[in-house]
Design a protein around this motif. Structure first.
Motif, mmCIF file in Angstrom:
data_model
loop_
_atom_site.group_PDB
_atom_site.id
_atom_site.type_symbol
_atom_site.label_atom_id
_atom_site.label_comp_id
_atom_site.label_asym_id
_atom_site.label_seq_id
_atom_site.Cartn_x
_atom_site.Cartn_y
_atom_site.Cartn_z
ATOM 1 N N ASN A 49 6.253 9.838 -13.738
ATOM 2 C CA ASN A 49 6.627 8.725 -14.590
ATOM 3 C C ASN A 49 5.482 7.669 -14.452
ATOM 4 N N SER A 50 5.224 7.375 -13.157
ATOM 5 C CA SER A 50 4.172 6.076 -13.127
ATOM 6 C C SER A 50 2.810 6.450 -13.570
ATOM 7 N N ILE A 51 2.358 7.618 -13.249
ATOM 8 C CA ILE A 51 1.166 8.256 -13.445
ATOM 9 C C ILE A 51 0.791 8.123 -15.029
ATOM 10 N N ALA A 52 2.115 8.489 -15.786
ATOM 11 C CA ALA A 52 1.821 8.569 -17.237
ATOM 12 C C ALA A 52 1.879 7.226 -17.866
ATOM 13 N N LEU A 98 0.818 -1.176 -0.121
ATOM 14 C CA LEU A 98 0.143 -0.017 -0.069
ATOM 15 C C LEU A 98 0.799 1.197 -0.072
ATOM 16 N N ALA A 99 2.065 1.059 0.728
ATOM 17 C CA ALA A 99 2.791 2.311 0.678
ATOM 18 C C ALA A 99 3.565 2.469 -0.701
ATOM 19 N N ASN A 100 4.048 1.362 -1.188
ATOM 20 C CA ASN A 100 4.367 1.591 -2.598
ATOM 21 C C ASN A 100 3.395 2.167 -3.760
ATOM 22 N N ILE A 101 2.016 1.721 -3.657
ATOM 23 C CA ILE A 101 0.849 2.151 -4.297
ATOM 24 C C ILE A 101 0.671 3.703 -4.182
ATOM 25 N N ALA A 102 0.802 4.155 -3.070
ATOM 26 C CA ALA A 102 0.721 5.432 -2.783
ATOM 27 C C ALA A 102 1.921 6.507 -3.110
ATOM 28 N N SER A 103 3.004 5.823 -3.241
ATOM 29 C CA SER A 103 4.251 6.404 -3.802
ATOM 30 C C SER A 103 4.066 6.444 -5.216
ATOM 31 N N GLU A 104 3.713 5.531 -5.985
ATOM 32 C CA GLU A 104 3.573 5.497 -7.143
ATOM 33 C C GLU A 104 2.545 6.429 -7.894
ATOM 34 N N GLU A 105 1.574 6.617 -7.102
ATOM 35 C CA GLU A 105 0.374 7.494 -7.615
ATOM 36 C C GLU A 105 0.847 8.815 -7.519
ATOM 37 N N LYS A 106 2.144 9.356 -6.834
ATOM 38 C CA LYS A 106 2.631 10.791 -6.856
ATOM 39 C C LYS A 106 3.739 10.503 -7.691
#
Length: 433
Positions: free
Chosen positions: A156-159, A145-153
């Motif tokens: 590059n991951s959003i793109a 869940l911490a990784n998901i939260a980090s990726e959402e910010k």
């Protein structure tokens, strides 16, 4: 056993050295097939295991189950809790790594010859008899869940996630293999056992072993390690066509530097023209400072620190992708130049000088990949998964050298589709909407 004798030119630590390597194809009494390289000079063994299917086997509403399950394999098994398992592994000086990907899950192990039996027993326990204790499940879930939260910010991951979601929608490729906050929070111990039974099965198993072990010893070792896995797994996902038309999608995000993730449909790995496409991609965008896109977008115009492209032949879809970052005020120009280079290469091809330079690089860097037991084991298991034969190691550079300028330019006209390029831009770009 079928012996295939391969002479592989290895370059180690910038020193050229030649090594005679025998890749031995082994089938155990239990039917497990493996590629083996005997290397007794160092008392060390590298084992690489892959299972086809990966996170794409997640059930509806259970996205992230396979990823979470793989993260728990080293968190307690048999009669050991997580701390006891880690203590036993450390006492053996063994290394185990468990990974999950769209199309595969991976198990990597390295251990000393003198502790082989105990290291295999402990690894077997993790693979065959995981516990999925609730406290371990909650702890690893929190990490996911911490990784998901980090990726959402991360721009590059959003793109990339926006791009894949639009291109593949409800197919597993269209969603994050980590899952969502909602799906991960809802996963139970029962889901972990179910994901384990679905993902680790004999019918999708690939193995390679390199090090201080004989081919005769590998079969019994693998039967002991993997013999109790289920025979068959569930149906694999269907193939899917790339589903995005050309254009631009802007994701409004407060960041001083915009990020663009772009691409269109690619080429299958077993296509007869794949090596021509591979050389073409090196010239276009994967060849570092020698590539056309780097030269035009960075060197000539100073619009970015870096831009690159890559062929992505997944098991169920094929893509040609790229990425670039630039300031919000210049990203529109960087995209325009990228399109121009794409269109010019499609229309006019590359030059003989560019072809020769790409061949020199691609054939020269290949031996550098074989720089240790673990790396060789990874290469061999990867070859198996895409149905290459052991002699590919010898012939690969010949395939590159056989590519002609006519081949590359014909493929450029067929593969590169400037009007089909879709750009997902994350930021607050000027001049794009």
């Amino acid at each position: 056993m079928l012996r295939t004798f391969l002479a592989i030119s290895l370059t180690l630590f910038a020193s050229a050295a030649r090594a005679e390597t025998d890749i031995i194809e082994v089938t155990s009494e239990g039917g497990i097939q493996a590629w083996v390289v005997e290397e007794p000079s160092i008392p060390f063994i590298a084992l690489e295991i892959r299972f086809r299917g990966g996170t794409s086997l997640d059930l509806p509403g259970k996205r992230g189950a396979t990823n979470l399950m793989m993260g728990l394999l080293e968190e307690g098994s048999g009669d050991m809790n997580a701390q006891e398992f880690q203590a036993a592994r450390e006492a053996l000086a063994a290394s185990y790594r468990f990974g999950s990907h769209d199309d595969t899950i991976s198990v990597s192990a390295q251990f000393l010859t003198e502790t082989q039996d105990a290291a295999i027993d402990l690894l077997r326990q993790a693979i065959i008899a995981p516990r999925f204790d609730q406290d371990a499940l909650d702890r690893v879930r929190a990490q996911v869940l911490a990784n998901i939260a980090s990726e959402e910010k991360r721009p590059n991951s959003i793109a990339s996630s926006t791009f894949y979601s639009a291109a593949f929608e409800d197919h597993p490729y269209g969603t994050d293999s980590n899952g969502t906050v909602e799906t991960v929070n809802a996963l139970t111990q029962e889901d972990m056992f179910d994901a384990h039974a679905r993902a680790l099965t004999h019918d999708r198993l690939y193995v390679s072993v390199v090090g201080d072990i004989t081919a005769a010893e590998v079969g019994p070792m693998l039967d002991e390690l993997l013999g109790d896995l289920p025979a068959n797994g569930p149906k694999l996902p269907a193939d899917i066509a790339f589903g995005l038309d050309g254009g631009t999608t802007v994701v409004d995000y407060a960041t001083p530097q915009a990020v663009a993730f772009f691409g269109h449909a690619g080429m299958k790995r077993d296509d007869p023209d794949f090596f021509a496409a591979y050389v073409l991609n090196n010239v276009l965008g994967s060849g570092g400072f020698e590539s056309r896109l780097m030269n035009e977008v960075r060197e000539k115009r100073g619009l970015t620190y870096g831009i690159g492209t890559y062929l992505v032949p997944k098991f169920h879809a094929e893509l040609l992708l790229g990425s670039v970052a630039s300031s919000n005020t210049t990203i529109a120009e960087a995209i325009a130049v990228t399109k121009e280079v794409w269109a010019d290469t499609a229309a006019n091809g590359i030059t003989q000088e560019e072809l020769d330079r790409a061949k020199t690089y691609l054939t020269g860097e290949y031996p550098l990949r074989f720089d240790g037991n673990s790396e060789i084991a990874k290469i061999m298991v990867g070859m198996q998964m895409i149905d290459l034969s052991p002699d590919y190691v010898l012939n690969r550079n010949d395939y590159i050298e056989a590519v002609t300028l006519e081949d590359v330019n014909r493929v450029a006209a067929e593969l590169l589709q400037p009007d089909a390029l879709h750009f997902v831009v994350v930021g607050q770009p000027v001049g794009l909407n």
